[in-house]
Every structure is written in C-alpha cells, then in structure tokens.
Design an enzyme around this catalytic site. Sequence first.
Site, PDB file in Angstrom:
ATOM      1  CG  HIS A 275      -1.975   0.978   1.023  1.00 45.74           C
ATOM      2  ND1 HIS A 275      -1.934   2.156   1.384  1.00 45.74           N
ATOM      3  CD2 HIS A 275      -3.397   0.749   0.592  1.00 45.74           C
ATOM      4  CE1 HIS A 275      -3.157   2.954   1.192  1.00 45.74           C
ATOM      5  NE2 HIS A 275      -3.851   2.116   0.586  1.00 45.74           N
ATOM      6  CG  ASP A 329      -8.466  -4.512  -3.085  1.00 50.57           C
ATOM      7  OD1 ASP A 329      -9.587  -4.375  -2.837  1.00 50.57           O
ATOM      8  OD2 ASP A 329      -7.650  -3.876  -3.431  1.00 50.57           O
TER       9      ASP A 329
HETATM   10  N1  COA Z   1       4.281  -7.754  -4.204  1.00 52.89           N
HETATM   11  C1  COA Z   1       5.616  -7.699  -4.244  1.00 52.89           C
HETATM   12  N2  COA Z   1       6.316  -6.816  -4.200  1.00 52.89           N
HETATM   13  C2  COA Z   1       5.777  -5.556  -4.063  1.00 52.89           C
HETATM   14  C3  COA Z   1       4.222  -5.338  -3.737  1.00 52.89           C
HETATM   15  C4  COA Z   1       3.508  -6.506  -4.034  1.00 52.89           C
HETATM   16  N3  COA Z   1       2.201  -6.616  -3.818  1.00 52.89           N
HETATM   17  N4  COA Z   1       3.919  -4.068  -3.660  1.00 52.89           N
HETATM   18  C5  COA Z   1       5.034  -3.283  -3.575  1.00 52.89           C
HETATM   19  N5  COA Z   1       6.115  -4.114  -3.709  1.00 52.89           N
HETATM   20  C6  COA Z   1       7.592  -3.722  -3.824  1.00 52.89           C
HETATM   21  C7  COA Z   1       7.911  -3.126  -5.035  1.00 52.89           C
HETATM   22  O1  COA Z   1       8.265  -4.078  -6.071  1.00 52.89           O
HETATM   23  C8  COA Z   1       8.986  -2.058  -4.667  1.00 52.89           C
HETATM   24  O2  COA Z   1      10.278  -2.720  -4.692  1.00 52.89           O
HETATM   25  P1  COA Z   1      11.283  -2.026  -4.979  1.00 52.89           P
HETATM   26  O3  COA Z   1      11.552  -0.976  -3.925  1.00 52.89           O
HETATM   27  O4  COA Z   1      12.389  -3.170  -4.652  1.00 52.89           O
HETATM   28  O5  COA Z   1      11.333  -1.767  -6.338  1.00 52.89           O
HETATM   29  C9  COA Z   1       8.490  -1.757  -3.391  1.00 52.89           C
HETATM   30  O6  COA Z   1       7.685  -2.644  -2.765  1.00 52.89           O
HETATM   31  C10 COA Z   1       7.660  -0.285  -3.430  1.00 52.89           C
HETATM   32  O7  COA Z   1       6.537  -0.566  -4.166  1.00 52.89           O
HETATM   33  P2  COA Z   1       5.920   0.230  -5.102  1.00 52.89           P
HETATM   34  O8  COA Z   1       5.232  -0.350  -6.371  1.00 52.89           O
HETATM   35  O9  COA Z   1       6.897   1.669  -5.531  1.00 52.89           O
HETATM   36  O10 COA Z   1       4.598   0.956  -4.296  1.00 52.89           O
HETATM   37  P3  COA Z   1       3.485   1.994  -4.776  1.00 52.89           P
HETATM   38  O11 COA Z   1       3.105   2.750  -3.516  1.00 52.89           O
HETATM   39  O12 COA Z   1       3.876   2.778  -6.004  1.00 52.89           O
HETATM   40  O13 COA Z   1       2.316   1.030  -5.156  1.00 52.89           O
HETATM   41  C11 COA Z   1       0.739  -0.567  -4.744  1.00 52.89           C
HETATM   42  C12 COA Z   1       1.218   0.691  -4.120  1.00 52.89           C
HETATM   43  C13 COA Z   1      -0.609  -0.828  -3.956  1.00 52.89           C
HETATM   44  C14 COA Z   1       0.203   0.013  -6.020  1.00 52.89           C
HETATM   45  C15 COA Z   1       1.473  -1.578  -4.815  1.00 52.89           C
HETATM   46  O14 COA Z   1       1.927  -2.269  -3.446  1.00 52.89           O
HETATM   47  C16 COA Z   1       0.843  -2.924  -5.498  1.00 52.89           C
HETATM   48  O15 COA Z   1       0.960  -3.042  -7.078  1.00 52.89           O
HETATM   49  N6  COA Z   1       0.267  -3.915  -5.003  1.00 52.89           N
HETATM   50  C17 COA Z   1      -0.426  -5.073  -5.652  1.00 52.89           C
HETATM   51  C18 COA Z   1      -2.137  -4.479  -6.218  1.00 52.89           C
HETATM   52  C19 COA Z   1      -2.906  -4.303  -4.987  1.00 52.89           C
HETATM   53  O16 COA Z   1      -3.094  -5.120  -4.171  1.00 52.89           O
HETATM   54  N7  COA Z   1      -3.497  -3.044  -5.189  1.00 52.89           N
HETATM   55  C20 COA Z   1      -4.570  -2.490  -4.021  1.00 52.89           C
HETATM   56  C21 COA Z   1      -4.097  -1.592  -3.429  1.00 52.89           C
HETATM   57  S1  COA Z   1      -5.366  -1.267  -2.344  1.00 52.89           S
END
Ligand code: COA
Length: 392
Positions: A275, A329
């Site tokens: 998140h 979720d």
């Molecule tokens: N699974 C594995 N790794 C994850 C992850 C996940 N669900 N969510 C984040 N990470 C890792 C990223 O790969 C990144 O690693 P790095 O620093 O080595 O590159 C780090 O954690 C930061 O992630 P980032 O994508 O920059 O975070 P964000 O704040 O931009 O994105 C979300 C937040 C929610 C979009 C992201 O966590 C995600 O895609 N989750 C899965 C989809 C989901 O459940 N969405 C519903 C949200 S309520």
Amino acid sequence: MKSDIVRLKIGGVVTEKEKIIPGLEGVPIAESEVSYIDGEKGILEYRGFPIQELVEKSSFEENSFLLLKGRLPTREELTEFDNELKENRELKFRFIDILKSFPDMGHPMNVLQASVAILGMYYPIDDVEDEKEVERAVGILLAKIPTIIAAWNRIRHGFEPLPPRKDLSHSANFLYMILGKEPDDKMTNIMDASLICHADHTMNASTFTARVVTSTQAKPHAVIASAIGALSGPLHGGANEHVVRMLRAIGSVENVRPYIQNMIRSGSKIMGLGHRVYKVKDPRASILQKLAELYFASHGSTPLFEVAKEVEKYAVEILKDKKIYPNVDFYSGIIYEKMGIPTDLYTPIFVMARIVGWLAHWREQLVNNRIFRPTQVYVGEHGKKYIPVDQR
Ligand code: COA
C-alpha cells in the site's frame, strides 16, 4: 524521462527548482474532513470515528449519511435517508433494455461505468450548487448502482432482473437480487461491514480522479463514471478479483512458497499486498480477515482461506523490509466467493461502497473549488522544421 529536476517557470521567470514526484507520493492536493489514515500506526477514521467502531456498531445506511453529511443522523434522519434509498432502487424498463443490448461478455465494471454515464441522461442535474438537486443525485446514484450490478448479472446469463425489494436493507436487497434468495442475517451483516470498510480511503487514485473531474464542474454522473474507470485497474480496486484468481491458481498451501518465490523472481506484484500509505497491515484487512473467520465458522470454510493465510505469512516474511502487508483487497474476495457471488462482481461491489466516499469528496470539492491544472516537464524537442510528406 531525461531528468526529474526542472527550473519552474512562472510568468516567464525561472523561480525555483522543482522535483517531479512520481505518483504524487506525499503531495497534498486538497484539505479534507472525510477520512483520515495514519499509515505507520494502521489507523483509519471516517469523520473522526475509528473504522473498527463503525464496522461493529453502524450500518451501510448510517455510515453513508455520516460520510456524506459529516455527522451521525438522528433516528428520523436515518429513516428518511433509508426510505430515500429504497424509493430510488428501481430501474426504468428502458434502462433495462439498454443493459440488454450490452455484449454478454462485457466486464461488469465496464457495464457499470457506461451505465452510470447513461443514468446521467435519465436523471440530469442542472445546478450542482442547488442542495436539493445534489441530494437527489446522491440518492439516485447510491440506490441504483447495486440494482444495475445485480440486473447485469442476470441479463448476461439470459434471465430477467429481479426487481429490488423495499422491505430489505441495502445489503440484504443486493444479496437477494444477486443470489435469488433472501440472505441470512450473518451474511447481510458481513456484507454491510465489508461495504463500510470500503466506503472511503482519503486521496487514493479513484478519489483523486473524482476530485479532478468535479473541479471542472462536470455533472456527478461524469464524476462517478470516471472514478469507476480509475478503480477498475488491478493496482487499485481491481486487485480483489485478481487475489481470488491468484489463490485459485496456487490451489493448495503446499504450493504457496514455490508460487510466491516465482512471482518475486519474475518481478510480479502479489495482488492484495502492499500500500502507498500503510507501512503496517491495513486495518481493513484485519477486519475482513476476522469477518471471514466469523462467516466461515457458521457457513463452512473454503480452502482458499488457508491458502490466503499462508500467502500472507510467507510474503510478509520475505517482504518485511519493504513493509509489504495485506491491504483491503486481500481477504474481501474469499468472503464474496463463499457467499456465491461471481468473481467479476467483486470490484463492482467495491464501487457500491466507495461511491459514498466519491460523493462526499464531490460535495467537499465543490465548496472551495478551483480547477485542477498541474504542470509538466517538457522533455521533447523545439523549433523543428516541417518536411512535406513526399519529401520524408
Ligand atoms: N508484491 C511484491 N512486491 C511489492 C508489492 C507486492 N504486492 N507491492 C510493492 N512491492 C515492492 C515493489 O516491487 C517495490 O520494490 P523495489 O523498491 O525493490 O522496487 C516496493 O515494494 C515499493 O513498491 P511500489 O510499487 O513503489 O509502491 P507503490 O506505493 O507505488 O504501489 C501498490 C502501491 C498498492 C500499487 C502496490 O503495492 C501494488 O501494486 N500492490 C498490488 C496491487 C494491489 O493489491 N492493489 C490494491 C491496493 S489497495
């Protein structure tokens, strides 16, 4: 992108250095009184009330009143609000005819987005500053969205929609229209609690979308249709559907570790985890996990629950340095699955709940509105010479 540093030009004068913030992380775009998150402590409040208390003591109807109007209703106000929703549940037969013309394979989120825009033609609103018109638009949108989701679910399978019932609550009526039978109290209460959990969540992508569209003085149907589009993505509300598909693909507790290792190795995100704001387990995930336990205790469990708990355990173990924990979720879909709700309706159910937050933000944005018009960093070329087509 060549550079994320730029000299900001205001009125032709270079004034200061600015940095692009990817995903606008940490950038405040509005003042709001609707909800509050503390991502380090795992706190979520609606209008100052802890989410746990609202889930335990409130109802969808009361919580909606609270989010929309900023305070808890009196008994009379709640009855009036509830009646307003009941009166607005039905769909016109011509609207149902339009639903019948959509392709059977249409994803319910696309159907919902199109349907909300179409509702705007049936129930136009002339003046977004007229309180009566605002109330009317809110009542129509809140009440008709569950009917549209349920009607589409029957129409796509070749059946006539079930007319909504006025003797049931918002959640019970929705479950009745989806399942074709009256739900028991536990099922209704759990759906109600889940809707409360999803009702608002500060400045997420779809709420920001709703605010941006509101700022143009577009009508509420356009605001909500746009927000539905934003919510549909797998990085946002669409994740609940993908979580259940992932858990089914994993299939058993034994397969969890190799499956997750594979995902991490290939750089894929594990759906339902992570998140932008929470650096601990999302309080809504904890609530939904408890609700799942309660529901499965009385209605029988599902193998997906054991798989989900193992995914959480293993993923948290290997991703704890990145502070990745379950979000809202992660556990919602397995509850809906056990209730017999089709997988592609999970994100539309999120819409049923989040529309309350979007409408609360719509109203709030209108109070001190200024059109959103951010800037960009131009990294293209300048002064190029045009070459006629047959000389290129
Ligand atoms: N699974 C594995 N790794 C994850 C992850 C996940 N669900 N969510 C984040 N990470 C890792 C990223 O790969 C990144 O690693 P790095 O620093 O080595 O590159 C780090 O954690 C930061 O992630 P980032 O994508 O920059 O975070 P964000 O704040 O931009 O994105 C979300 C937040 C929610 C979009 C992201 O966590 C995600 O895609 N989750 C899965 C989809 C989901 O459940 N969405 C519903 C949200 S309520």
